[in-house]
Design a protein around this motif. Structure first.
Motif, mmCIF file in Angstrom:
data_model
loop_
_atom_site.group_PDB
_atom_site.id
_atom_site.type_symbol
_atom_site.label_atom_id
_atom_site.label_comp_id
_atom_site.label_asym_id
_atom_site.label_seq_id
_atom_site.Cartn_x
_atom_site.Cartn_y
_atom_site.Cartn_z
ATOM 1 N N ILE A 65 42.693 42.656 47.744
ATOM 2 C CA ILE A 65 42.135 42.621 46.377
ATOM 3 C C ILE A 65 40.622 42.725 46.499
ATOM 4 O O ILE A 65 39.989 41.907 47.182
ATOM 5 C CB ILE A 65 42.532 41.330 45.628
ATOM 6 N N TRP A 66 40.069 43.742 45.867
ATOM 7 C CA TRP A 66 38.615 43.981 45.905
ATOM 8 C C TRP A 66 38.031 43.710 44.525
ATOM 9 O O TRP A 66 38.414 44.323 43.542
ATOM 10 C CB TRP A 66 38.362 45.429 46.318
ATOM 11 N N LYS A 93 51.153 39.830 37.723
ATOM 12 C CA LYS A 93 50.804 38.415 37.762
ATOM 13 C C LYS A 93 49.338 38.185 38.086
ATOM 14 O O LYS A 93 48.710 37.279 37.541
ATOM 15 C CB LYS A 93 51.672 37.700 38.790
ATOM 16 N N LEU A 94 48.776 38.970 38.972
ATOM 17 C CA LEU A 94 47.409 38.713 39.415
ATOM 18 C C LEU A 94 46.371 39.397 38.541
ATOM 19 O O LEU A 94 45.315 38.831 38.252
ATOM 20 C CB LEU A 94 47.240 39.168 40.872
ATOM 21 N N LEU A 95 46.651 40.610 38.113
ATOM 22 C CA LEU A 95 45.661 41.361 37.356
ATOM 23 C C LEU A 95 45.966 41.399 35.864
ATOM 24 O O LEU A 95 45.138 41.860 35.073
ATOM 25 C CB LEU A 95 45.566 42.796 37.899
ATOM 26 N N SER A 150 33.778 42.013 35.660
ATOM 27 C CA SER A 150 34.115 42.395 37.036
ATOM 28 C C SER A 150 35.402 43.209 37.013
ATOM 29 O O SER A 150 36.238 43.055 36.123
ATOM 30 C CB SER A 150 34.272 41.169 37.929
ATOM 31 N N GLY A 151 35.526 44.034 38.002
ATOM 32 C CA GLY A 151 36.721 44.845 38.149
ATOM 33 C C GLY A 151 37.464 44.491 39.430
ATOM 34 O O GLY A 151 36.864 44.056 40.416
ATOM 35 N N ALA A 152 38.729 44.629 39.403
ATOM 36 C CA ALA A 152 39.569 44.289 40.561
ATOM 37 C C ALA A 152 40.389 45.504 40.969
ATOM 38 O O ALA A 152 40.930 46.215 40.122
ATOM 39 C CB ALA A 152 40.478 43.112 40.248
ATOM 40 N N THR A 153 40.443 45.695 42.279
ATOM 41 C CA THR A 153 41.269 46.761 42.858
ATOM 42 C C THR A 153 42.226 46.121 43.852
ATOM 43 O O THR A 153 41.804 45.341 44.714
ATOM 44 C CB THR A 153 40.408 47.813 43.574
ATOM 45 N N MET A 154 43.502 46.421 43.747
ATOM 46 C CA MET A 154 44.513 45.784 44.597
ATOM 47 C C MET A 154 45.298 46.860 45.348
ATOM 48 O O MET A 154 45.588 47.931 44.806
ATOM 49 C CB MET A 154 45.459 44.930 43.752
#
Length: 273
Positions: free
Chosen positions: A225-226, A260-262, A235-239
């Motif tokens: 997860i970035w 569930k996470l994002l 913020s942005g998330a990359t998985m």
């Protein structure tokens, strides 16, 4: 050992240090396959009276009657050469070599001009071989054996024996042992050993077996997860997900984790037309 280029020989190996290669003394075997013939000839060569008889027999055969002056010269030369070869005399008073062809070579270097050494050496070799053949037969006669004929087989054995006698001056061992008999004894051996660390070994084997089965049936999965800043205060998330086996369960698990996470819902699939 049958080398294929002469009579069978006994190989007597010697080395001064363990890291050095063996150097071998090749002693010819007699008709009975033993060292007796060589030992008998060497003992006869060490006997001064027997050497004189061998020289007399050779001179008589080589000169014939009526040539007393030539016979005396030949007797003196043959006696001196045979004594040098046997080690009874030294070529020089300070000579280091005692016996063998090395003593003959040392004598020629000290007494024969260089221009005549080749011719003189050929004559000495021929004379010595003839006299040594008489020494061999005299030794056999003293042991109650018949004299050897002058055929190729006898000459080949004599040549190897002469070389062995010459090389024996550099063989440091005073004796050579030969096995004459062997009796096999049957025996049973039982060995009992105790290993104090056997429990540790068994436990390690168990872990090894469990690890092999775990490697076959447990899937290895990795999740990344970035998080990176995005916009104002956001913020942005990359998985990403990787697995050692690619199957449908991995895709479903990735979609479940993404939800569930994002908080992202899976896109509905378009109906087939």
């Amino acid at each position: 050992v049958d080398t294929g280029d002469g009579p069978p020989v006994f190989l007597l190996g010697v080395r001064e240090r363990p890291e050095e290669p063996f150097r071998y003394l090749r002693v010819p075997a007699d008709d009975d396959g033993t060292l007796d013939g060589f030992v008998r000839m060497r003992a006869a060569l060490a006997d001064e009276s027997l050497r004189a008889r061998a020289v007399a027999r050779y001179v008589e055969r080589a000169t014939g009657p009526g040539r007393a002056e030539l016979a005396e010269q030949l007797r003196v030369s043959a006696t001196r050469a045979l004594a040098l070869f046997a080690g009874a005399e030294r070529a020089k008073s300070d000579g280091a070599v005692r016996g063998g062809w090395q003593a003959i070579a040392e004598f020629m270097e000290a007494n024969v001009p260089e221009a005549e050494r080749q011719r003189t050496g050929a004559v000495l070799v021929r004379v010595l071989n003839d006299v040594l053949f008489d020494v061999l037969n005299l030794g056999r006669e003293g042991a109650g054996l018949a004299a050897l004929p002058g055929d190729d087989k006898s000459q080949a054995w004599l040549t190897q024996a002469v070389l062995a006698i010459s090389d024996a001056t550099f063989y440091p061992a005073p004796v050579a042992m030969l096995m004459t008999d062997f009796q096999q004894v049957q025996a049973s051996v039982f060995q009992v050993a105790r290993a104090p660390g056997k429990n540790v070994v068994y436990l390690g084997c168990l872990f090894l077996i469990v690890g092999i089965f775990a490697m076959l049936y447990v899937r290895d999965r990795r999740l990344w997860i970035w998080l990176a800043p995005e916009g104002e205060g956001g913020s942005g998330a990359t998985m990403a997900l990787s697995a050692n086996r690619r199957n449908l369960d991995g895709d479903r698990e990735f979609e479940n984790l993404k939800t569930k996470l994002l908080g992202l819902q899976a896109l509905p699939k378009e109906p087939a037309p």
